[in-house]
Enzyme design. Structure first.
Site, mmCIF file in Angstrom:
data_model
loop_
_atom_site.group_PDB
_atom_site.id
_atom_site.type_symbol
_atom_site.label_atom_id
_atom_site.label_comp_id
_atom_site.label_asym_id
_atom_site.label_seq_id
_atom_site.Cartn_x
_atom_site.Cartn_y
_atom_site.Cartn_z
ATOM 1 N N THR A 14 -1.842 -7.581 4.666
ATOM 2 C CA THR A 14 -1.605 -6.281 5.283
ATOM 3 C C THR A 14 -2.282 -5.136 4.530
ATOM 4 O OG1 THR A 14 0.442 -5.906 4.042
ATOM 5 C CG2 THR A 14 0.636 -7.059 6.151
ATOM 6 N N ASP A 15 -2.354 -4.011 5.225
ATOM 7 C CA ASP A 15 -2.841 -2.783 4.603
ATOM 8 C C ASP A 15 -1.640 -2.012 4.057
ATOM 9 O OD1 ASP A 15 -1.582 -1.581 6.789
ATOM 10 O OD2 ASP A 15 -3.454 -1.132 7.824
ATOM 11 N N MET A 16 -1.852 -0.794 3.640
ATOM 12 C CA MET A 16 -0.766 -0.010 3.037
ATOM 13 C C MET A 16 0.371 0.281 4.011
ATOM 14 S SD MET A 16 -2.940 2.554 0.598
ATOM 15 C CE MET A 16 -1.484 3.456 0.100
ATOM 16 N N ILE A 19 0.561 -3.388 8.153
ATOM 17 C CA ILE A 19 -0.079 -3.954 9.346
ATOM 18 C C ILE A 19 -1.211 -4.867 8.895
ATOM 19 C CG2 ILE A 19 -1.450 -3.371 11.388
ATOM 20 C CD1 ILE A 19 0.165 -0.779 11.562
#
Length: 134
Positions: A14-16, A19
């Site tokens: 995931t990103d920050m 997601i």
């Protein structure tokens, strides 16, 4: 004849914002392709030792909806077209009844020095299943 491959979304995917980072969908479908080939009884190590490898020639991808941390996903893979040295797969990433990502991957069989090779017989026989000539 659709192959199903389970994926759990981990923090590293995931990103920050929690997601799934877009490039990780390509990793998910790559793992599913490897598992699909293994399920067909093809040993990719033995194939490479015999001088044949697969390379991605083209991928067309659509990102339809986000996946999030800890979700359980499923990659569905099926062969759409087969020629003597080329294989086109349709792959989709699903969360329950929602399709999140879809791709059309064109793979080619080649020698270790990059020359085209015929598909292994186990993959070439898929042509028969798809209604083509063996």
């Amino acid at each position: 004849m659709t192959h199903h491959f389970p994926v759990t979304v981990y923090y590293e995917d995931t990103d920050m914002g929690g997601i799934v980072y877009h490039a990780n969908y390509l990793k998910f479908i790559e793992r599913a392709r490897s598992d699909w080939v293994r399920a067909l009884g093809i040993d990719q190590n033995a194939l490479r030792d015999a001088g044949t490898v697969f390379a991605v020639h083209r991928i067309e991808a659509d990102f339809l909806a986000p996946a999030r941390l800890d979700e359980q996903l499923q990659v569905r893979t099926h062969a759409a077209q087969v020629s003597p040295a080329r294989l086109v797969l349709v792959q989709q990433v699903w969360r329950a009844e929602t399709c999140l990502f879809k791709a059309r991957a064109t793979l080619v069989a080649m020698s270790l020095d990059g020359r085209p090779r015929r598909l292994p017989p186990e993959l070439a026989q898929i042509t028969v299943i798809l209604g083509g000539k063996p």
